[in-house]
Design an enzyme around this catalytic site. Structure first.
Site, PDB file in Angstrom:
ATOM      1  N   ARG A 185       0.852  -1.183   0.000  1.00  0.00           N
ATOM      2  CA  ARG A 185       0.000   0.000   0.000  1.00  0.00           C
ATOM      3  C   ARG A 185       0.893   1.241   0.000  1.00  0.00           C
ATOM      4  NH1 ARG A 185      -1.861  -3.606   3.929  1.00  0.00           N
ATOM      5  NH2 ARG A 185      -3.921  -4.517   3.502  1.00  0.00           N
ATOM      6  N   HIS A 191      -3.646  -9.979   3.660  1.00  0.00           N
ATOM      7  CA  HIS A 191      -5.064  -9.858   3.972  1.00  0.00           C
ATOM      8  C   HIS A 191      -5.376 -10.648   5.242  1.00  0.00           C
ATOM      9  CE1 HIS A 191      -6.157  -8.940  -0.505  1.00  0.00           C
ATOM     10  NE2 HIS A 191      -5.824  -7.864   0.161  1.00  0.00           N
ATOM     11  N   ARG A 240      -1.329  -2.354  -6.692  1.00  0.00           N
ATOM     12  CA  ARG A 240      -1.553  -3.492  -5.783  1.00  0.00           C
ATOM     13  C   ARG A 240      -2.403  -4.550  -6.489  1.00  0.00           C
ATOM     14  NH1 ARG A 240      -1.254  -4.719  -0.301  1.00  0.00           N
ATOM     15  NH2 ARG A 240      -3.069  -5.697   0.664  1.00  0.00           N
ATOM     16  N   HIS A 243      -3.159   2.124  -5.556  1.00  0.00           N
ATOM     17  CA  HIS A 243      -3.849   0.854  -5.328  1.00  0.00           C
ATOM     18  C   HIS A 243      -4.027   0.056  -6.609  1.00  0.00           C
ATOM     19  CE1 HIS A 243      -5.450  -1.110  -1.783  1.00  0.00           C
ATOM     20  NE2 HIS A 243      -6.388  -1.657  -2.533  1.00  0.00           N
ATOM     21  N   TYR A 274     -10.200 -11.519  -6.454  1.00  0.00           N
ATOM     22  CA  TYR A 274      -9.304 -11.790  -7.574  1.00  0.00           C
ATOM     23  C   TYR A 274      -9.687 -13.061  -8.323  1.00  0.00           C
ATOM     24  CZ  TYR A 274      -6.566  -8.052  -5.606  1.00  0.00           C
ATOM     25  OH  TYR A 274      -6.167  -6.827  -5.146  1.00  0.00           O
ATOM     26  N   LYS A 309      -1.343  -2.507   8.165  1.00  0.00           N
ATOM     27  CA  LYS A 309      -2.474  -2.021   8.955  1.00  0.00           C
ATOM     28  C   LYS A 309      -2.431  -2.601  10.365  1.00  0.00           C
ATOM     29  CE  LYS A 309      -5.822  -1.189   5.250  1.00  0.00           C
ATOM     30  NZ  LYS A 309      -7.156  -1.549   4.718  1.00  0.00           N
TER      31      LYS A 309
END
Length: 403
Positions: A256, A374, A351, A348, A383, A280
Site C-alpha cells: 500500500r 489480507h 496493488r 492501489h 481476484y 495495517k
C-alpha cells in the site's frame, strides 16, 4: 545570492543559530532560503527580547502574535504560521520552544476537541498516524458545524442532526469516501459519548453506505502498461531513480502507499533477501525481496538518496528532505501514469496489478492473500473474477443458434 554565514542572530535564540544553520543545510535548503530562515530567527529573537521572553515563551499564541506583527509591518516573506515550521521544529527538538501539546488550551475550541480526539485514537484505539489524520480531516466539518452553535451544539445534538449532516455531506461523494466518512463519524460519536460530551450514544444514527463487497472487478495493468510506467522514469535523474524504486516496489510486492512511505533502512535485510512491512494495525510482516526490486532500491540508495536525512528509505527531493507521505506516494504514481500515457490512476491500481500477476503466474488465492497480507480470505476472493482459466470450466455453453 544571499550569504547565510553573514547573518548574525542576536537575543535569546543566538546560542541556537549555528545548530539551526547546520540543520537547514542537512535538510537540503539552498543558501538563499537558509539566509532567510536565519534572518527570521534573528527577528523573532529580537522580538522576544523586547518583550522580556526567551525561547520557552514560544507558545502557539506568541507565535501567532509575532506572525501577525510581521504581516502588519509589510514584510514580504514568512508572513504565515507555516513559514515558522522549520525554525519551531528545530527549537522544539532542542527543548527550547514549548511543545504544541502543552499549549492546547490556546487553540480554538474545535481544534482543541480534534486534538483530544486524535489522542483518543492513538492511545485508546491504537491507530497509526495516517489513519488518525484521515479521521480528523473527515470529521472536522461535522464538529465545525456543531461547535459553531455554541455549547449546546453538542449537548443538544440529536440523531436527526447526525443523519442530516450525513445526507448533506455524502450525497456528492464517491462511495469509498462516503464509507470512510461514516466510519470516522461513528468513531467520533463514540469518543464524544465516552468523554461525556453527549448524553447518549448516537452511533446508530449514522446510516450505512450502499456498497456491496466484491461487486467490482479489480482493474490491473498488463505487462506492456507496466513496462511503459517504469520506462517513464528518468534513471539519469535523482527523482527518476527514486520514482522507479517506488513503482517497482508497488508493482512487484503489492504494498500500500502508506506502507511504502513507512519503509525504513532497517527494514531491508540484504543478507536474507527480505523486507519488513509495517501494515495495517501496526502489524509487521516479512516479504521476500525480488532481485529487480533490490536492484531498483540499490540504484536509488547509492546514487540518489540524500545522506544523513533520516532513516526512511524514500525521501522528498525538495527541502526539507523528510520522509515521503502516503499522499506523496499516491501522487507520484498518478504523475508517472500520465507521463506514460495511461491516464490517471493511483497506487492501489498497482496493488491489484501485483495480485493479478501472481494469479496469472500460477499462484493460488491463499498465496496471494499471504503476500498482500489480507486478514480474511474473503478480501482476496475478489481476484477470482480475473482468473479466467479457472472460471472458463464454470461457464455454461452458449445455446446453439442464439445471437
Amino acid at each position: 545570492m544571499r550569504d547565510p554565514t553573514r547573518v548574525e542572530v542576536t537575543g535569546p535564540l543566538a546560542p541556537y543559530a549555528e545548530g539551526f544553520r547546520g540543520e537547514l543545510t542537512r535538510l537540503g535548503y539552498g543558501r538563499d532560503t537558509t539566509a532567510l530562515q536565519l534572518w527570521l530567527m534573528d527577528h523573532l529573537s529580537r522580538w522576544l527580547e523586547g518583550r522580556g521572553l526567551d525561547g520557552t515563551g514560544l507558545t502557539p499564541g506568541v507565535v501567532a502574535a509575532f506572525v501577525a506583527e510581521r504581516r502588519a509591518a509589510g514584510y514580504a516573506h514568512h508572513r504565515c504560521d507555516r513559514a515558522m515550521n522549520p525554525l519551531l521544529s528545530y527549537l522544539r527538538r532542542q527543548g527550547v520552544a514549548a511543545p504544541s501539546a502543552v499549549c492546547e488550551a490556546e487553540l480554538p475550541s474545535v481544534e482543541r476537541l480534534l486534538a483530544r480526539y486524535a489522542r483518543y485514537l492513538v492511545e485508546e484505539r491504537g491507530l497509526v498516524k495516517d489513519t488518525v489524520e484521515r479521521n480528523v480531516a473527515l470529521v472536522r466539518p461535522f464538529l465545525e458545524t456543531r461547535v459553531a452553535a455554541g455549547d449546546g451544539g453538542l449537548r443538544e445534538m440529536s440523531a436527526g442532526d447526525v443523519t442530516a449532516f450525513v445526507l448533506a455531506v455524502c450525497r456528492a461523494r464517491p462511495t469509498a469516501t462516503a464509507s470512510r466518512t461514516m466510519t470516522a463519524l461513528r468513531s467520533l460519536l463514540r469518543f464524544l459519548h465516552v468523554e461525556g460530551l453527549i448524553g447518549q450514544s448516537l452511533v446508530d444514527a449514522v446510516p450505512p453506505v450502499a456498497a456491496w463487497k466484491l461487486a467490482g472487478v479489480p482493474r490491473a495493468l498488463d505487462a506492456g502498461q507496466v513496462g511503459a510506467l517504469l520506462a517513464s522514469c528518468d534513471r539519469d535523474a535523482v527523482v527518476g531513480r527514486r520514482d522507479l524504486a517506488i513503482l517497482t516496489v508497488l508493482v512487484r510486492l503489492g504494498l500500500r502507499a502508506g506502507e511504502v512511505a513507512g519503509l525504513r533502512l532497517g527494514d531491508l535485510d540484504w543478507r536474507r533477501g527480505e523486507v519488513t512491512v509495517r501494515g495495517k494495525g501496526n502489524r509487521q510482516e516479512c516479504l521476500p525481496l525480488p532481485v529487480d526490486v533490490g536492484e531498483a532500491l540499490v540504484a536509488y540508495l547509492t546514487d540518489g538518496r540524500p545522506a544523513g536525512a533520516g532513516r526512511e528509505v524514500f525521501l522528498q527531493v525538495r527541502p526539507p528532505r523528510g520522509a515521503m507521505t502516503r499522499g506523496a506516494v499516491t501522487q507520484l504514481v498518478a504523475r508517472a501514469a500520465r507521463r506514460a500515457g495511461l491516464g490517471t490512476f493511483f497506487a492501489h491500481r498497482l496493488r491489484h496489478t501485483a495480485a493479478t500477476g501472481m494469479l496469472r503466474g500460477g499462484g493460488s488465492l491463499a498465496e496471494i492473500g499471504q503476500v498482500l497480507r489480507h486478514r480474511h480470505a474473503l478480501t482476496t476472493a475478489i481476484y477470482a473474477k480475473v482468473d479466467l482459466d479457472a472460471l472458463r470450466p464454470l461457464a455454461r455453453p452458449w445455446p446453439a443458434g442464439a445471437r
